[in-house]
Design an enzyme around this catalytic site. Structure first.
Site, PDB file in Angstrom:
ATOM      1  N   ASN A   9      73.351  47.407  77.002  1.00 59.11           N
ATOM      2  CA  ASN A   9      71.395  46.670  77.536  1.00 59.11           C
ATOM      3  C   ASN A   9      71.188  47.501  76.445  1.00 59.11           C
ATOM      4  O   ASN A   9      70.870  48.662  76.162  1.00 59.11           O
ATOM      5  CB  ASN A   9      71.132  47.623  78.906  1.00 59.11           C
ATOM      6  CG  ASN A   9      69.877  46.951  79.265  1.00 59.11           C
ATOM      7  OD1 ASN A   9      69.144  47.374  78.687  1.00 59.11           O
ATOM      8  ND2 ASN A   9      69.541  46.612  80.692  1.00 59.11           N
ATOM      9  N   HIS A  12      65.419  48.695  74.885  1.00 58.75           N
ATOM     10  CA  HIS A  12      65.311  50.205  74.995  1.00 58.75           C
ATOM     11  C   HIS A  12      64.627  48.969  72.889  1.00 58.75           C
ATOM     12  O   HIS A  12      63.513  50.160  72.820  1.00 58.75           O
ATOM     13  CB  HIS A  12      65.264  51.207  74.939  1.00 58.75           C
ATOM     14  CG  HIS A  12      64.905  50.734  76.622  1.00 58.75           C
ATOM     15  ND1 HIS A  12      63.617  51.053  76.962  1.00 58.75           N
ATOM     16  CD2 HIS A  12      66.101  51.289  77.573  1.00 58.75           C
ATOM     17  CE1 HIS A  12      63.806  51.157  78.596  1.00 58.75           C
ATOM     18  NE2 HIS A  12      65.126  50.919  78.463  1.00 58.75           N
ATOM     19  N   HIS A  45      67.121  42.740  80.428  1.00 63.04           N
ATOM     20  CA  HIS A  45      66.442  42.500  81.503  1.00 63.04           C
ATOM     21  C   HIS A  45      64.700  41.984  80.707  1.00 63.04           C
ATOM     22  O   HIS A  45      64.374  42.758  80.187  1.00 63.04           O
ATOM     23  CB  HIS A  45      66.307  43.855  82.489  1.00 63.04           C
ATOM     24  CG  HIS A  45      65.410  43.797  83.190  1.00 63.04           C
ATOM     25  ND1 HIS A  45      64.760  44.730  84.020  1.00 63.04           N
ATOM     26  CD2 HIS A  45      64.881  42.795  83.913  1.00 63.04           C
ATOM     27  CE1 HIS A  45      64.126  44.314  85.304  1.00 63.04           C
ATOM     28  NE2 HIS A  45      63.993  43.257  85.304  1.00 63.04           N
ATOM     29  N   ARG A  47      61.599  41.070  81.664  1.00 61.12           N
ATOM     30  CA  ARG A  47      61.039  41.779  83.471  1.00 61.12           C
ATOM     31  C   ARG A  47      59.672  40.262  83.578  1.00 61.12           C
ATOM     32  O   ARG A  47      59.290  39.883  82.345  1.00 61.12           O
ATOM     33  CB  ARG A  47      60.320  43.633  83.196  1.00 61.12           C
ATOM     34  CG  ARG A  47      61.616  44.413  82.972  1.00 61.12           C
ATOM     35  CD  ARG A  47      61.102  46.134  82.905  1.00 61.12           C
ATOM     36  NE  ARG A  47      59.718  46.129  84.050  1.00 61.12           N
ATOM     37  CZ  ARG A  47      60.288  47.084  84.847  1.00 61.12           C
ATOM     38  NH1 ARG A  47      61.212  47.691  84.639  1.00 61.12           N
ATOM     39  NH2 ARG A  47      59.418  46.919  85.565  1.00 61.12           N
ATOM     40  N   ARG A  51      57.651  43.685  79.277  1.00 62.05           N
ATOM     41  CA  ARG A  51      57.204  45.110  78.126  1.00 62.05           C
ATOM     42  C   ARG A  51      58.680  45.567  76.505  1.00 62.05           C
ATOM     43  O   ARG A  51      57.569  46.436  76.589  1.00 62.05           O
ATOM     44  CB  ARG A  51      57.301  46.209  79.787  1.00 62.05           C
ATOM     45  CG  ARG A  51      58.177  46.529  79.732  1.00 62.05           C
ATOM     46  CD  ARG A  51      59.016  47.545  81.251  1.00 62.05           C
ATOM     47  NE  ARG A  51      57.952  47.524  81.958  1.00 62.05           N
ATOM     48  CZ  ARG A  51      58.036  48.405  83.353  1.00 62.05           C
ATOM     49  NH1 ARG A  51      58.436  49.293  83.151  1.00 62.05           N
ATOM     50  NH2 ARG A  51      57.074  48.167  83.851  1.00 62.05           N
ATOM     51  N   GLU A 156      76.433  45.113  91.476  1.00 59.07           N
ATOM     52  CA  GLU A 156      76.318  46.799  90.360  1.00 59.07           C
ATOM     53  C   GLU A 156      75.809  47.218  91.529  1.00 59.07           C
ATOM     54  O   GLU A 156      74.453  47.648  91.917  1.00 59.07           O
ATOM     55  CB  GLU A 156      76.089  46.459  89.112  1.00 59.07           C
ATOM     56  CG  GLU A 156      75.361  47.202  88.393  1.00 59.07           C
ATOM     57  CD  GLU A 156      75.141  46.955  87.096  1.00 59.07           C
ATOM     58  OE1 GLU A 156      74.789  47.968  86.579  1.00 59.07           O
ATOM     59  OE2 GLU A 156      75.416  46.006  87.194  1.00 59.07           O
TER      60      GLU A 156
END
Length: 252
Positions: A9, A12, A45, A47, A51, A156
């Site tokens: 992922n 970040h 992801h 969102r 963000r 998941e």
């Protein structure tokens, strides 16, 4: 025991980029580096509040994963907006997750049982379009059964509670791990493919990776954080090695 897949992922990376409002560091570059380092897929992801990952990121990630022959796992809230975006890009997989604007990160699993009436139509549309649908749920056999009943191919399991308990040296950790094992066994019995993710690090990965029904781990925040110190490729290589050790029966 079959080889366990690693989905990386890269959310970040976008969090760091957005802190300065520029274009660096680029999540797409991180995805390419992760693939080169052995990631079996890329997770992102989008969102509702944008963000971290942006719409432009999803478009670019969809293109690069197709070019590199790796699946894109598109994490999404169960909303009409996200459904439309998923249908526009047709990622390999869409993982339906709960989402609250005020949360720092996903705090628990999707309530598939209670949300059947609004989740089932989204599952149906995505599956009909050829998208592999996963439901991100707590380690609850009832939630797995509900996901299966509405047509999801994958569940998941949220591993955050177990991982937190391990790091906090909580006496609850063994029971939480046993709950994950039992839920995975039931999901496998139902014919669902089983994935796991959230909060996994070097300390917690092996017991989770040793669960035989689990076919894929999705790991992000820890790998991106570790990459600050050692680089993304070495962080992925070490995680991959720990996963492989667990798969051949060396889990602690």
């Amino acid at each position: 025991m079959s080889k366990l897949r690693l989905g990386v992922n890269i959310d970040h990376v976008a969090t760091i980029r957005n802190a300065r409002g520029g274009s660096y560091p680029d999540p797409v570059r991180a995805a390419e580096l992760a693939i080169a380092a052995g990631a079996d897929g890329i997770t992102a992801h989008l969102r509702e509040d944008r963000r971290h990952i942006s719409d432009a990121d999803i478009e670019a990630l969809a293109a690069i994963t197709r070019k590199r022959g790796r699946p894109l796992n598109f994490e999404m809230a169960v909303t009409q907006e996200m459904e439309s975006i998923a249908l526009a890009h047709l990622p390999h997989a869409a993982c339906l997750v709960p989402e609250r604007r005020e949360e720092r990160t996903t705090e628990g699993g999707l309530d598939v049982v209670g949300g059947h009436s609004h989740i089932a139509p989204v599952v149906s549309k995505l599956v009909a379009a050829g998208v592999r649908v996963s439901c991100f749920i707590d380690a609850d056999p009832a939630q797995a059964a509900a996901a299966k009943a509405m047509g999801a191919q994958v569940v998941e399991f949220h591993t955050g509670a177990y991982c937190d308990a391990v790091r906090e040296r909580s006496p609850d950790a063994p029971a939480l791990l046993e709950g994950l094992r039992a839920a995975a066994a039931e999901a496998g019995r139902l014919g669902l493919e089983v994935h796991a993710g959230h909060g996994i690090d070097y300390e917690t990965v092996k017991p989770i990776a040793a669960i035989p029904e689990v076919m894929e781990l999705n790991i992000g925040h820890f790998l991106i954080g570790e990459a600050i110190f050692v680089g993304l490729a070495p962080a992925i290589h070490r995680m991959r090695a720990l996963m492989d050790e667990a798969r051949v029966g060396k889990a602690a």
